[in-house]
Scaffold this motif. Structure first.
Motif, PDB file in Angstrom:
ATOM      1  N   ALA A  82      37.400  48.811  31.437  1.00 58.13           N
ATOM      2  CA  ALA A  82      36.912  47.494  31.025  1.00 58.13           C
ATOM      3  C   ALA A  82      38.068  46.517  30.837  1.00 58.13           C
ATOM      4  O   ALA A  82      38.002  45.354  31.261  1.00 58.13           O
ATOM      5  CB  ALA A  82      36.103  47.614  29.731  1.00 58.13           C
ATOM      6  N   ALA A  83      39.145  46.999  30.218  1.00 58.68           N
ATOM      7  CA  ALA A  83      40.313  46.138  30.021  1.00 58.68           C
ATOM      8  C   ALA A  83      40.928  45.739  31.354  1.00 58.68           C
ATOM      9  O   ALA A  83      41.370  44.597  31.542  1.00 58.68           O
ATOM     10  CB  ALA A  83      41.338  46.855  29.140  1.00 58.68           C
ATOM     11  N   ARG A  84      40.963  46.689  32.317  1.00 60.09           N
ATOM     12  CA  ARG A  84      41.498  46.372  33.637  1.00 60.09           C
ATOM     13  C   ARG A  84      40.653  45.316  34.330  1.00 60.09           C
ATOM     14  O   ARG A  84      41.182  44.403  34.971  1.00 60.09           O
ATOM     15  CB  ARG A  84      41.572  47.645  34.482  1.00 60.09           C
ATOM     16  CG  ARG A  84      42.245  47.386  35.838  1.00 60.09           C
ATOM     17  CD  ARG A  84      42.377  48.646  36.673  1.00 60.09           C
ATOM     18  NE  ARG A  84      41.078  49.154  37.088  1.00 60.09           N
ATOM     19  CZ  ARG A  84      40.525  50.277  36.626  1.00 60.09           C
ATOM     20  NH1 ARG A  84      41.159  51.011  35.724  1.00 60.09           N
ATOM     21  NH2 ARG A  84      39.335  50.676  37.055  1.00 60.09           N
ATOM     22  N   ASN A  85      39.316  45.425  34.203  1.00 62.19           N
ATOM     23  CA  ASN A  85      38.428  44.422  34.795  1.00 62.19           C
ATOM     24  C   ASN A  85      38.670  43.036  34.199  1.00 62.19           C
ATOM     25  O   ASN A  85      38.652  42.024  34.903  1.00 62.19           O
ATOM     26  CB  ASN A  85      36.974  44.829  34.598  1.00 62.19           C
ATOM     27  CG  ASN A  85      36.581  46.009  35.455  1.00 62.19           C
ATOM     28  OD1 ASN A  85      37.283  46.368  36.398  1.00 62.19           O
ATOM     29  ND2 ASN A  85      35.456  46.628  35.130  1.00 62.19           N
ATOM     30  N   VAL A  86      38.897  43.002  32.890  1.00 54.69           N
ATOM     31  CA  VAL A  86      39.169  41.718  32.236  1.00 54.69           C
ATOM     32  C   VAL A  86      40.463  41.111  32.774  1.00 54.69           C
ATOM     33  O   VAL A  86      40.535  39.914  33.064  1.00 54.69           O
ATOM     34  CB  VAL A  86      39.227  41.893  30.705  1.00 54.69           C
ATOM     35  CG1 VAL A  86      39.737  40.621  30.040  1.00 54.69           C
ATOM     36  CG2 VAL A  86      37.858  42.274  30.158  1.00 54.69           C
ATOM     37  N   ARG A  87      41.499  41.936  32.931  1.00 55.66           N
ATOM     38  CA  ARG A  87      42.778  41.434  33.454  1.00 55.66           C
ATOM     39  C   ARG A  87      42.630  40.937  34.883  1.00 55.66           C
ATOM     40  O   ARG A  87      43.183  39.885  35.249  1.00 55.66           O
ATOM     41  CB  ARG A  87      43.843  42.539  33.359  1.00 55.66           C
ATOM     42  CG  ARG A  87      44.293  42.865  31.945  1.00 55.66           C
ATOM     43  CD  ARG A  87      45.562  43.721  31.979  1.00 55.66           C
ATOM     44  NE  ARG A  87      45.338  44.996  32.654  1.00 55.66           N
ATOM     45  CZ  ARG A  87      44.934  46.098  32.052  1.00 55.66           C
ATOM     46  NH1 ARG A  87      44.690  46.078  30.731  1.00 55.66           N
ATOM     47  NH2 ARG A  87      44.789  47.225  32.720  1.00 55.66           N
ATOM     48  N   GLU A  88      41.891  41.687  35.708  1.00 55.64           N
ATOM     49  CA  GLU A  88      41.690  41.269  37.096  1.00 55.64           C
ATOM     50  C   GLU A  88      40.902  39.960  37.171  1.00 55.64           C
ATOM     51  O   GLU A  88      41.196  39.094  37.991  1.00 55.64           O
ATOM     52  CB  GLU A  88      40.978  42.377  37.867  1.00 55.64           C
ATOM     53  CG  GLU A  88      41.836  43.612  38.095  1.00 55.64           C
ATOM     54  CD  GLU A  88      41.071  44.716  38.805  1.00 55.64           C
ATOM     55  OE1 GLU A  88      39.842  44.537  39.005  1.00 55.64           O
ATOM     56  OE2 GLU A  88      41.683  45.742  39.152  1.00 55.64           O
ATOM     57  N   GLU A  89      39.891  39.840  36.307  1.00 55.56           N
ATOM     58  CA  GLU A  89      39.112  38.604  36.295  1.00 55.56           C
ATOM     59  C   GLU A  89      39.971  37.418  35.863  1.00 55.56           C
ATOM     60  O   GLU A  89      39.859  36.322  36.409  1.00 55.56           O
ATOM     61  CB  GLU A  89      37.919  38.755  35.351  1.00 55.56           C
ATOM     62  CG  GLU A  89      37.006  37.546  35.299  1.00 55.56           C
ATOM     63  CD  GLU A  89      36.297  37.296  36.618  1.00 55.56           C
ATOM     64  OE1 GLU A  89      35.927  36.132  36.870  1.00 55.56           O
ATOM     65  OE2 GLU A  89      36.112  38.254  37.394  1.00 55.56           O
ATOM     66  N   ALA A  90      40.842  37.645  34.889  1.00 59.43           N
ATOM     67  CA  ALA A  90      41.732  36.579  34.434  1.00 59.43           C
ATOM     68  C   ALA A  90      42.686  36.161  35.550  1.00 59.43           C
ATOM     69  O   ALA A  90      42.937  34.964  35.755  1.00 59.43           O
ATOM     70  CB  ALA A  90      42.507  37.034  33.204  1.00 59.43           C
ATOM     71  N   ARG A  91      43.236  37.145  36.277  1.00 64.29           N
ATOM     72  CA  ARG A  91      44.128  36.816  37.394  1.00 64.29           C
ATOM     73  C   ARG A  91      43.380  36.056  38.483  1.00 64.29           C
ATOM     74  O   ARG A  91      43.907  35.107  39.062  1.00 64.29           O
ATOM     75  CB  ARG A  91      44.765  38.094  37.957  1.00 64.29           C
ATOM     76  CG  ARG A  91      45.857  38.673  37.080  1.00 64.29           C
ATOM     77  CD  ARG A  91      46.684  39.691  37.859  1.00 64.29           C
ATOM     78  NE  ARG A  91      45.888  40.872  38.212  1.00 64.29           N
ATOM     79  CZ  ARG A  91      45.804  41.966  37.459  1.00 64.29           C
ATOM     80  NH1 ARG A  91      46.458  42.024  36.306  1.00 64.29           N
ATOM     81  NH2 ARG A  91      45.083  42.997  37.851  1.00 64.29           N
ATOM     82  N   PHE A  92      42.141  36.492  38.764  1.00 66.81           N
ATOM     83  CA  PHE A  92      41.341  35.813  39.781  1.00 66.81           C
ATOM     84  C   PHE A  92      41.066  34.361  39.366  1.00 66.81           C
ATOM     85  O   PHE A  92      41.179  33.433  40.169  1.00 66.81           O
ATOM     86  CB  PHE A  92      40.027  36.549  39.992  1.00 66.81           C
ATOM     87  CG  PHE A  92      39.070  35.839  40.899  1.00 66.81           C
ATOM     88  CD1 PHE A  92      39.232  35.876  42.280  1.00 66.81           C
ATOM     89  CD2 PHE A  92      38.004  35.101  40.377  1.00 66.81           C
ATOM     90  CE1 PHE A  92      38.353  35.205  43.116  1.00 66.81           C
ATOM     91  CE2 PHE A  92      37.119  34.435  41.209  1.00 66.81           C
ATOM     92  CZ  PHE A  92      37.296  34.480  42.585  1.00 66.81           C
ATOM     93  N   GLY A  93      40.693  34.166  38.092  1.00 61.86           N
ATOM     94  CA  GLY A  93      40.423  32.813  37.627  1.00 61.86           C
ATOM     95  C   GLY A  93      41.652  31.935  37.686  1.00 61.86           C
ATOM     96  O   GLY A  93      41.582  30.763  38.090  1.00 61.86           O
ATOM     97  N   ALA A  94      42.803  32.469  37.288  1.00 62.57           N
ATOM     98  CA  ALA A  94      44.033  31.685  37.330  1.00 62.57           C
ATOM     99  C   ALA A  94      44.402  31.320  38.764  1.00 62.57           C
ATOM    100  O   ALA A  94      44.834  30.194  39.045  1.00 62.57           O
ATOM    101  CB  ALA A  94      45.165  32.469  36.665  1.00 62.57           C
TER     102      ALA A  94
END
Length: 267
Positions: A19-31
């Motif tokens: 779940a934490a990895r998904n959050v980090r990936e989503e943050a990178r995608f958004g940025a």
């Protein structure tokens, strides 16, 4: 043979680490998305979001029958400036905001179509026709009576809100500026800011002429400007930045047959 069952594209996380990895990936995608598309997002916010909010505030007050505190004072101030010299200037500006805008709309669309600029021609057509229909519908929906503080030298009998002159001139200005801004030839692109300044001056002159003539409240003008800007920028985003519209197969499907194709059809 047994059919293979494919795993879901985005399986639900099974552990807190996933779940934490998904959050980090989503943050990178958004940025990454913001870095690539911040200009478009700013255009949508400034060109659609803010004008829609402003029009909504104006429309809500008109719907409730609440007077705007700045309407009558600005109208009376404009009337105190009236004189024979200014009468001619603002009558001309008002006429250019109606007849001149209609002629310019038709010439621009025709020029774009003749030059084969399909997207630009579609965008201009949607902007002009849609703006006109929106104005007619809004006038009848709100049914605001025009100001009658004095006998105008150019009286009008239709409803007041929003101003058709303001919407038409702002729509034309936005179409011209948006198309000019994205020209490929650097010699023409160098004129972007002068063209934008001239377009803004034209829109302002038309709007002021309607107040000077006493046929519109200033709030009518503001509503026309904001509605036209939101509609035009929205149409630009739809036509130029949406993948499904005007795909090449669709263009070929509805394009007229070439001379060669017409010749083969006769055989």
């Amino acid at each position: 043979m047994s059919k293979r069952t494919s795993a879901p594209a985005n399986p639900s996380p099974k552990t807190p680490a996933e779940a934490a990895r998904n959050v980090r990936e989503e943050a990178r995608f958004g940025a990454s998305f913001l870095r690539r598309h911040w200009v478009r997002l700013l255009l949508v916010f400034a060109g659609v979001g803010l004008p829609l909010w402003a029009f909504g505030e104006l429309a809500d007050e008109v719907h409730e029958g609440e007077p705007f505190p700045f309407d009558e004072p600005l109208l009376r101030f404009a009337h105190r400036l009236a004189g024979d010299g200014l009468d001619g200037v603002f009558l001309l500006a008002s006429e250019l905001g109606y007849t001149g805008v209609i002629l310019a709309d038709c010439v621009l669309v025709l020029a774009l179509v003749v030059r084969g600029r399909r997207r630009a021609g579609l965008f201009a057509t949607l902007a002009f026709v849609g703006s006109m229909l929106l104005n007619i519908g809004a006038k009848h929906a709100f049914g605001r009576i025009r100001p009658a503080l004095w006998a105008s030298i150019a009286p009008e009998t239709t409803f007041s809100f929003p101003s058709g002159h303001a919407m038409g001139s702002m729509t034309l200005a936005c179409v011209v500026v948006l198309l000019w801004w994205h020209l490929r030839d650097p010699r023409w692109r160098a004129w972007r800011w002068p063209v934008a300044a001239l377009a803004a001056a034209f829109v302002l002159a038309v709007g002021l002429s309607r107040i000077y003539l006493g046929v519109h409240y200033p709030s009518d003008i503001l509503a026309g400007w904001t509605a036209a800007m939101a509609w035009t920028v929205g149409m630009y985003s739809l036509v130029f930045h949406t993948g499904w519209i005007l795909k090449e197969p669709l263009i070929r499907r509805f394009a007229p047959p070439s001379p060669r194709q017409r010749g083969e059809g006769r055989r």
